[in-house]
Design an enzyme around this catalytic site. Sequence first.
Site, short mmCIF file in Angstrom:
data_model
loop_
_atom_site.label_atom_id
_atom_site.label_comp_id
_atom_site.label_asym_id
_atom_site.label_seq_id
_atom_site.Cartn_x
_atom_site.Cartn_y
_atom_site.Cartn_z
CG ASP A 1 -0.93 5.02 3.55
OD1 ASP A 1 -1.21 5.21 2.35
OD2 ASP A 1 -1.71 5.29 4.47
CD GLU B 1 -6.92 6.27 5.87
OE1 GLU B 1 -7.30 6.31 4.69
OE2 GLU B 1 -5.81 6.68 6.25
CG HIS C 1 -1.96 1.08 1.16
ND1 HIS C 1 -3.31 0.81 1.01
CD2 HIS C 1 -1.87 2.44 1.18
CE1 HIS C 1 -3.98 1.95 0.96
NE2 HIS C 1 -3.13 2.97 1.08
CD GLN D 1 -7.30 11.19 -1.76
OE1 GLN D 1 -6.13 10.85 -1.79
NE2 GLN D 1 -8.08 10.95 -0.71
CG HIS E 1 -7.61 4.13 0.65
ND1 HIS E 1 -7.10 3.75 -0.56
CD2 HIS E 1 -6.63 4.84 1.28
CE1 HIS E 1 -5.85 4.19 -0.65
NE2 HIS E 1 -5.53 4.86 0.44
CG HIS F 1 -1.16 7.00 -1.49
ND1 HIS F 1 -2.38 7.17 -2.13
CD2 HIS F 1 -1.40 6.24 -0.40
CE1 HIS F 1 -3.31 6.53 -1.43
NE2 HIS F 1 -2.75 5.97 -0.37
ZN LIG Z 1 -3.53 5.00 1.28
#
Ligand SMILES: [Zn+2]
Length: 422
Positions: free
Chosen positions: A309, A213, A57, A152, A210, A59
Amino acid sequence: MLDLLITHATLPDGRQNMSIAVQDGRITEVTEGLQAPAHETVDAGGLLVSPPFVDAHFHMDSTLSYGQPRVNESGTLLEGIALWGELKPTLTHEAIVQRALQYCDMAVARGLLAIRSHVDTSHASLLPVQALLDVKQRVAPYLDLQLVAFPQDGVLRAPGGLENLKRALALGVDVVGGIPHFERTMAQGAESVKILCELAASQGKRVDMHCDESDDPHSRHVETLAYETQRLGLHGRVTGSHLTSMHSMDNYYVSKLMALMAEADLGVVANPLINITLQGRHDTYPKRRGMTRVPELMAAGLTVAFGHDCVLDPWYSGGSADMLEAAHMGLHVGQMTSQAAMRQCFDAVTVNPARLLGLEGYGLVPGAFADFVLLHARHPADAIRLRAARLGVWRRGKLLARQPAPAAQLHLPGRPEKVSFL
Ligand SMILES: [Zn+2]
């Protein structure tokens, strides 16, 4: 004549004095004490040889952008998302590519040779998607980059969200993403999970969302994700990332939920460094830790990985592509201190994420790719304790990176001249 022979290696499962024989980029033999002629022989000296680290995971479109255009003052997920929204209009293809390539350099030096990166599909231009597809191609000779179409701003909440995500898949993005807890309502979040799982099923793609969260004990999207996974027969192909709400859920409800997750063979990714810093921000004391129930999920038979992450971006001001740092934090936050649990923490940054990504030819077994890391450690718990130096990193039998064993010179009366920490 072999291309490469590693001797005197300790493997993560504890076997010692092991030799790893390599021919044409693949492992041909893993045998105790094997000696054979080879173009190159590397004596591991009893140290740990592991398959490469895998990050389930990440970005990569936002990495190494810390401080642009400002830093996250509150430290919350939502300010991070707002900050990323401010940064996005200023991004260029070349800037994303250069930062991502720089990150991949660090990753290789850390023995991290496979990364699943979410890529923001929210904007119609799909600029980050184009940039990371470019990066994926450029790093392919030395690193497996798997991309997840990540809406997102919400697949239903943002205008054109679903359409842009579908266009990203058509361009070659590998995995279907999602962010149900960011949709407007719990019902819309559940609807987004259904739509996205059906989309993945129709295209034969994996899913990694995701999910939940937040610190909200009533966030229930992982339940829907497990349900849709079993309904559509996607067992073993769907991952729930973060699942931080599970930290705060009622224990009785979790006892039902985990059985449903196991039934669906749902993958789980906890991101200890990020979860411990982003979650619990609305608490006074005691402050919740935010990380999902890692040891309990492992005990229920689920495949659990630790992800990194973020590194130096709107959400996180630390990191250096070191999966042992993620494992170190996961071990502490999850109180995974028994010998068996420390070994599980090592698996959570190696074999477990390899399974979630569906990597082929992974592992220290005959027939697998000759991809491995020589660590300045004697066993997996040692590697986590020391965030051990990667003395050598090989892929397809070729050396990609090396660094010397760390040692400090000492000037102490009556004591040795150096200390190596082993
Ligand atoms: Zn993430």
